[in-house]
Scaffold this motif. Structure first.
Motif, PDB file in Angstrom:
ATOM      1  N   SER A 132       9.103  72.310  54.516  1.00  0.00           N
ATOM      2  CA  SER A 132       9.415  73.253  53.443  1.00  0.00           C
ATOM      3  C   SER A 132      10.823  72.979  52.900  1.00  0.00           C
ATOM      4  O   SER A 132      11.674  72.430  53.610  1.00  0.00           O
ATOM      5  N   PRO A 133      11.080  73.385  51.654  1.00  0.00           N
ATOM      6  CA  PRO A 133      12.437  73.246  51.114  1.00  0.00           C
ATOM      7  C   PRO A 133      13.471  74.007  51.954  1.00  0.00           C
ATOM      8  O   PRO A 133      14.603  73.545  52.111  1.00  0.00           O
ATOM      9  N   ASN A 134      13.075  75.149  52.505  1.00  0.00           N
ATOM     10  CA  ASN A 134      13.999  75.913  53.345  1.00  0.00           C
ATOM     11  C   ASN A 134      14.348  75.148  54.620  1.00  0.00           C
ATOM     12  O   ASN A 134      15.493  75.196  55.085  1.00  0.00           O
ATOM     13  N   THR A 135      13.375  74.475  55.198  1.00  0.00           N
ATOM     14  CA  THR A 135      13.641  73.666  56.390  1.00  0.00           C
ATOM     15  C   THR A 135      14.577  72.511  56.043  1.00  0.00           C
ATOM     16  O   THR A 135      15.507  72.216  56.797  1.00  0.00           O
ATOM     17  N   ALA A 136      14.351  71.883  54.888  1.00  0.00           N
ATOM     18  CA  ALA A 136      15.236  70.794  54.453  1.00  0.00           C
ATOM     19  C   ALA A 136      16.659  71.314  54.274  1.00  0.00           C
ATOM     20  O   ALA A 136      17.621  70.686  54.738  1.00  0.00           O
ATOM     21  N   ALA A 137      16.805  72.469  53.639  1.00  0.00           N
ATOM     22  CA  ALA A 137      18.133  73.047  53.418  1.00  0.00           C
ATOM     23  C   ALA A 137      18.804  73.416  54.741  1.00  0.00           C
ATOM     24  O   ALA A 137      20.008  73.205  54.923  1.00  0.00           O
ATOM     25  N   SER A 138      18.023  73.929  55.666  1.00  0.00           N
ATOM     26  CA  SER A 138      18.563  74.294  56.977  1.00  0.00           C
ATOM     27  C   SER A 138      19.038  73.059  57.733  1.00  0.00           C
ATOM     28  O   SER A 138      20.134  73.057  58.321  1.00  0.00           O
ATOM     29  N   ARG A 139      18.246  72.006  57.703  1.00  0.00           N
ATOM     30  CA  ARG A 139      18.652  70.763  58.371  1.00  0.00           C
ATOM     31  C   ARG A 139      19.921  70.205  57.732  1.00  0.00           C
ATOM     32  O   ARG A 139      20.793  69.664  58.416  1.00  0.00           O
ATOM     33  N   TRP A 140      20.023  70.325  56.414  1.00  0.00           N
ATOM     34  CA  TRP A 140      21.213  69.878  55.689  1.00  0.00           C
ATOM     35  C   TRP A 140      22.445  70.640  56.169  1.00  0.00           C
ATOM     36  O   TRP A 140      23.469  70.047  56.496  1.00  0.00           O
ATOM     37  N   ARG A 141      22.355  71.966  56.203  1.00  0.00           N
ATOM     38  CA  ARG A 141      23.499  72.791  56.600  1.00  0.00           C
ATOM     39  C   ARG A 141      23.953  72.464  58.024  1.00  0.00           C
ATOM     40  O   ARG A 141      25.141  72.331  58.296  1.00  0.00           O
ATOM     41  N   ILE A 142      23.011  72.320  58.928  1.00  0.00           N
ATOM     42  CA  ILE A 142      23.347  72.012  60.318  1.00  0.00           C
ATOM     43  C   ILE A 142      24.008  70.631  60.411  1.00  0.00           C
ATOM     44  O   ILE A 142      25.022  70.453  61.095  1.00  0.00           O
TER      45      ILE A 142
END
Length: 155
Positions: A132-142
């Protein structure tokens, strides 16, 4: 007469190569990955019909890079790197970036490379990686938080 495949290649080959180079850390393997992507597009005959060519190509690149890494792990280690010589400063910078990126888990590294080198949105990254886009964004932030710890601003 326009050639949709050639136009697609002209528009996207450079960022695909840079992205593959960041993942594979080898110019020749990056070229092979890009060629594999466009060979797949040619075989599928979809060059003119892509709604989101960047996401489609990124997805193909993820799979091509994964296959190349798997083949490389099974192949004997080469005695010499066949990449062209690079200025020492550039090589040192690339090596430092490679070392820092290698500290990230693969899932985070994929997102970082697609975001920076591919200039993709989180939606396109999600589509390319099957998340999901949210998972991609979360991985980016981490990943970015981790990289900030390793690369202080004054370095």
């Amino acid at each position: 007469m326009p050639d949709p495949l050639a136009d697609l290649y002209d528009a996207h080959a450079t960022w695909l190569w840079r992205t593959a180079r960041s993942w594979l850390r080898n110019d020749t393997d990056a070229e092979d990955a890009v060629h594999e992507v466009f060979l797949g597009v040619a075989r599928a005959g979809v060059a003119a019909a892509l709604d989101n060519p960047r996401a489609y190509l990124a997805s193909g690149l993820v799979h091509a890079c994964t296959r190349l890494k798997q083949r490389r792990m099974r192949a004997p280690i080469a005695l010499a790197d066949h990449d062209p010589p690079q200025p020492v400063e550039d090589r040192q910078s690339d090596e430092r970036l490679d070392r820092v990126l290698s500290t990230l888990p693969n899932e985070q590294r994929e997102v970082v490379v697609l975001k920076i080198e591919g200039d993709l949105t989180f939606a396109a990254i999600g589509e390319a990686l099957g998340i999901s886009p949210n998972t991609a964004a979360s991985r980016w932030r981490i990943a970015i938080a981790h990289l900030r710890e390793l690369l202080p601003e004054d370095a």
